[in-house]
Design an enzyme around this catalytic site. Structure first.
Site, PDB file in Angstrom:
ATOM      1  N   LYS A   1     -34.872 -14.065   5.774  1.00  0.00           N
ATOM      2  CA  LYS A   1     -35.309 -15.417   5.398  1.00  0.00           C
ATOM      3  C   LYS A   1     -36.510 -15.777   6.253  1.00  0.00           C
ATOM      4  O   LYS A   1     -36.477 -15.618   7.483  1.00  0.00           O
ATOM      5  CB  LYS A   1     -34.158 -16.394   5.651  1.00  0.00           C
ATOM      6  CG  LYS A   1     -34.540 -17.871   5.604  1.00  0.00           C
ATOM      7  CD  LYS A   1     -33.311 -18.760   5.736  1.00  0.00           C
ATOM      8  CE  LYS A   1     -33.678 -20.199   6.010  1.00  0.00           C
ATOM      9  NZ  LYS A   1     -32.536 -21.111   5.984  1.00  0.00           N
TER      10      LYS A   1
HETATM   11  C1  R5P Z   1     -32.315 -22.730  11.050  1.00  0.00           C
HETATM   12  O1  R5P Z   1     -33.289 -22.107  11.201  1.00  0.00           O
HETATM   13  C2  R5P Z   1     -31.459 -22.685   9.889  1.00  0.00           C
HETATM   14  O2  R5P Z   1     -31.594 -21.609   9.109  1.00  0.00           O
HETATM   15  C3  R5P Z   1     -31.394 -24.014   9.295  1.00  0.00           C
HETATM   16  O3  R5P Z   1     -30.402 -24.754   9.850  1.00  0.00           O
HETATM   17  C4  R5P Z   1     -31.513 -24.233   7.852  1.00  0.00           C
HETATM   18  O4  R5P Z   1     -31.137 -23.170   7.096  1.00  0.00           O
HETATM   19  C5  R5P Z   1     -32.851 -24.777   7.555  1.00  0.00           C
HETATM   20  O5  R5P Z   1     -32.984 -25.245   6.265  1.00  0.00           O
HETATM   21  P1  R5P Z   1     -34.177 -26.202   5.850  1.00  0.00           P
HETATM   22  O6  R5P Z   1     -35.304 -25.950   6.798  1.00  0.00           O
HETATM   23  O7  R5P Z   1     -34.515 -25.785   4.452  1.00  0.00           O
HETATM   24  O8  R5P Z   1     -33.708 -27.605   5.926  1.00  0.00           O
END
Ligand code: R5P
Length: 298
Positions: free
Chosen positions: A203
């Site tokens: 990711k």
């Molecule tokens: C941190 O890096 C995590 O992956 C997050 O908590 C989360 O998945 C971030 O999602 P978003 O930036 O789309 O709110």
């Protein structure tokens, strides 16, 4: 004993049809064991082969994030529109219905809160527990260039070893520190390191310049991270570009659950990811779905 009277003779060998190899449509997954391929297919569906993951794991380092104060009320109603849910085992066990059909990507690293050095993470879930929870994958933060870079890479490689033993894939999440440059060169480095060291998918953030080189040089699927809340048209445009430039889908949190119409937003994101709907059309769809949801909590 089975009834073996009057067994039918076999005859349908289809001798003119070559035997069809069972193949996965997940990049880099052909050499993986069947169980791991099966788990990956719970994330990357058989249709478009892409994924809309809903990320709600923020609480593991920042507590009750805006939009996640009541996961039971704000997130559970979105689940039917998500191919996969990224969450912690605490939220999974306490709040997510066990009838969930989407794949679960379980947050498996943690330790420091936002009050401390974020890269100082350790493994936070045993693979036996991930197996008990029947998850589709585990996720680990990798801080390339961060203070605890080696420790975070080691967290990932230990999870990869444990995951291979159980047929559970690992998602390497490229984390960016406050002072790091977010460009294609950095993300090529971070994604490739995750894949080389065994993560079955990665990711990472979208960058406007050169994102296609990040996806091209990564031998496993790259899922675009959502990041901070953007206006809906911008978020849909970013998701569209990422997929057109080689991403195998998106993992979005705040851009969905902090929208003023999260159900409409996740449905529009689905169209962009799975049907290549253009951003402006998806935004029109979002606005019309939002009108339908006026007065409904999500
Ligand atoms: C941190 O890096 C995590 O992956 C997050 O908590 C989360 O998945 C971030 O999602 P978003 O930036 O789309 O709110």
């Amino acid at each position: 004993m089975a009834d073996i009277d009057n067994l039918k003779d076999t005859k349908d060998y289809f001798l003119d049809v070559p035997v069809q190899p069972a193949q996965t449509n997940v990049r880099g997954a052909n050499a993986l064991d069947w169980g791991m391929q099966n788990r990956l297919s719970r994330i990357f569906g058989p249709g478009s082969g892409k994924t809309v993951m809903l990320a709600v794991d923020h609480g593991y380092f920042q507590g009750p994030t805006a939009g996640l104060e009541r996961v039971d009320l704000t997130i559970v109603p979105l689940l039917q529109n998500a191919d996969a849910l990224m969450c912690t085992r605490g939220i999974l066990r306490s709040t997510i219905p066990s009838s969930l059909q989407s794949g679960v990507v379980l947050r498996a690293s943690g330790g420091p809160s936002i009050l401390k050095e974020m890269s100082n993470e350790h493994i936070a879930v045993d693979m036996d527990d991930a197996a008990r929870l029947n998850v589709a994958a585990v996720a680990v933060q990798v801080f390339i260039g961060g203070e605890f870079e080696t420790q975070s890479v080691h967290n990932m490689t230990r999870l990869v070893d444990a995951g291979l033993g159980r047929g559970i894939p690992v998602l390497g999440v490229t984390a960016v520190g406050k002072d790091m440059v977010r460009d294609a060169r950095y993300f090529r480095l971070a994604c490739r390191i995750c894949a080389e060291l065994g993560a079955q998918f990665v990711k990472t953030y979208y960058v406007a310049e050169g994102f296609e080189t990040v996806t091209a040089s990564c031998p496993v699927p790259v899922v675009m991270a959502g990041g901070k809340k953007l206006p809906e048209l911008e978020a849909l445009t970013m998701a569209y570009r990422a997929v057109q430039e080689g991403a195998a889908g998106v993992d979005m949190g705040r851009n969905i659950f902090q929208s003023d119409a999260p159900v409409a937003m996740i449905q529009a994101v689905n169209k962009v990811v799975h049907d290549a709907m253009k951003p402006k059309q998806a935004f029109e769809l979002f606005k019309s779905l939002r009108r339908e949801h006026v007065g409904i909590r999500v």
